[in-house]
Enzyme design. Sequence first.
Site, mmCIF file in Angstrom:
data_model
loop_
_atom_site.group_PDB
_atom_site.id
_atom_site.type_symbol
_atom_site.label_atom_id
_atom_site.label_comp_id
_atom_site.label_asym_id
_atom_site.label_seq_id
_atom_site.Cartn_x
_atom_site.Cartn_y
_atom_site.Cartn_z
ATOM 1 N N LYS A 33 -11.933 -10.004 -40.535
ATOM 2 C CA LYS A 33 -12.803 -8.925 -41.016
ATOM 3 C C LYS A 33 -12.084 -8.185 -42.135
ATOM 4 C CE LYS A 33 -15.242 -4.949 -39.236
ATOM 5 N NZ LYS A 33 -16.171 -4.967 -40.374
ATOM 6 N N PRO B 84 -23.102 -16.935 -28.701
ATOM 7 C CA PRO B 84 -23.774 -17.870 -27.777
ATOM 8 C C PRO B 84 -23.386 -19.336 -27.963
ATOM 9 C CG PRO B 84 -25.257 -17.269 -29.554
ATOM 10 C CD PRO B 84 -24.005 -16.471 -29.779
HETATM 11 N N1 SAM Z 1 -19.141 -17.849 -33.152
HETATM 12 C C1 SAM Z 1 -20.252 -17.410 -32.309
HETATM 13 C C2 SAM Z 1 -21.416 -18.338 -32.560
HETATM 14 O O1 SAM Z 1 -21.344 -19.152 -33.499
HETATM 15 O O2 SAM Z 1 -22.401 -18.284 -31.801
HETATM 16 C C3 SAM Z 1 -20.626 -15.979 -32.586
HETATM 17 C C4 SAM Z 1 -19.583 -15.016 -32.192
HETATM 18 S S1 SAM Z 1 -20.038 -13.343 -32.281
HETATM 19 C C5 SAM Z 1 -19.941 -12.990 -33.956
HETATM 20 C C6 SAM Z 1 -18.646 -12.535 -31.621
HETATM 21 C C7 SAM Z 1 -18.430 -12.774 -30.153
HETATM 22 O O3 SAM Z 1 -17.142 -12.264 -29.804
HETATM 23 C C8 SAM Z 1 -19.411 -12.046 -29.235
HETATM 24 O O4 SAM Z 1 -20.088 -12.989 -28.431
HETATM 25 C C9 SAM Z 1 -18.535 -11.132 -28.373
HETATM 26 O O5 SAM Z 1 -18.948 -11.113 -27.011
HETATM 27 C C10 SAM Z 1 -17.189 -11.798 -28.496
HETATM 28 N N2 SAM Z 1 -16.025 -10.924 -28.269
HETATM 29 C C11 SAM Z 1 -15.784 -9.696 -28.766
HETATM 30 N N3 SAM Z 1 -14.575 -9.263 -28.349
HETATM 31 C C12 SAM Z 1 -14.050 -10.264 -27.611
HETATM 32 C C13 SAM Z 1 -12.814 -10.445 -26.945
HETATM 33 N N4 SAM Z 1 -11.882 -9.509 -26.965
HETATM 34 N N5 SAM Z 1 -12.605 -11.606 -26.271
HETATM 35 C C14 SAM Z 1 -13.540 -12.588 -26.277
HETATM 36 N N6 SAM Z 1 -14.717 -12.478 -26.907
HETATM 37 C C15 SAM Z 1 -14.960 -11.341 -27.579
#
Ligand code: SAM
Length: 349
Positions: free
Chosen positions: A300, A217
């Site tokens: 990861k 978010p």
């Molecule tokens: N850094 C963010 C914060 O501080 O609020 C949190 C990120 S959260 C751990 C991971 C995010 O990666 C999720 O919102 C997910 O929708 C997004 N996500 C996963 N795969 C993705 C992709 N292929 N391209 C873009 N976003 C991706």
Amino acid sequence: MNTLLLHCRPGFEGEVCAEIAEHAARLDVAGYARAKANGAYAEFVCSEDEGAERLQRKLRFERLIFPRQWARGRFVELPESDRVGALLAVLAEYPQCGSLWLEVFDSNEGKELSTFCRKFEAPLRKALDKAGRLVEDAGKPRLLLTFVSGRQAFVGIAPANNCAMWPMGIPRLKFPREAPSRSTLKLEEAWHHFIPRAEWDARLAAGMTAVDLGAAPGGWTWQLVNRSLKVIAVDNGPMAESLMYSGLVEHQRADGFTFRPRRPVDWMVCDIVEKPARTAALIETWLGEGLCREAVVNLKLPMKQRYAEVRRLLERIDDGLKARGLKVGIGCKQLYHDREEVTCHLRRL
Ligand code: SAM
């Protein structure tokens, strides 16, 4: 004084053993690494007296991936009463120190001991001052006392400019109330770790541009906006509305792995949870193709051989960038806010 003690996140003792043993072998420091599962620390016991001192002299602490703190010294048993006196006697073998930190391991026992440490610190400090064991001098080693229990402590030292930035390697960062997620602290910690404070104004300057992959978010985007950078936030998920009002954020609902900015940006940050090999390839593309100058990326950890695998991925990125004729500084650390991951920092030189 022949033991190097290394704090770590509980569950990562094996990684610390593998990492320090590899460095010791490369530096020709004989000894062995040992740890207890979930003890939140490992030891490297050197065969020679100067071994631990050599490791601290030859290695830069901040370059180690899994250790959170280190100290060379030894475990000592403490009596029920007059612990201060007992410590003073042990410290006769140690050089005069320039600062003192009382530490505990990041375990349940450690947490219980924190109150004891807080109470014990003032009388100990006073006694050390009086005995001339502690003088305020940044050039002298830091005395690091890690309490295992009220009856046992590791009495260690480390160069003040070559150990963790915070006691136990745990940053004291305040969660900003306006930030949309707790992950915000992860990016802030990464900046503290990888960028000297004196360089923040030049390297994280107002008006610079950034791409945040996997932004929703918006905790990481918040940090960038807080420093007045312009951010392209890439995520199919929704961004916090408050961030969009800043006027500094463009939200792109796109795949972070295929998204490319129209023009190169100063910063790329990425917090997408993906297979580490895929993230490593993404890093190589962004730096290799000159899409950004600097990057912070979450990597990861694999399930097995976590240290060996991280080293292999970092080498692969390094080789790939070198093959393109590029000079890039690469750092990697398991930050306090990292769980099953490490954080990579890259900068084109
Ligand atoms: N850094 C963010 C914060 O501080 O609020 C949190 C990120 S959260 C751990 C991971 C995010 O990666 C999720 O919102 C997910 O929708 C997004 N996500 C996963 N795969 C993705 C992709 N292929 N391209 C873009 N976003 C991706």
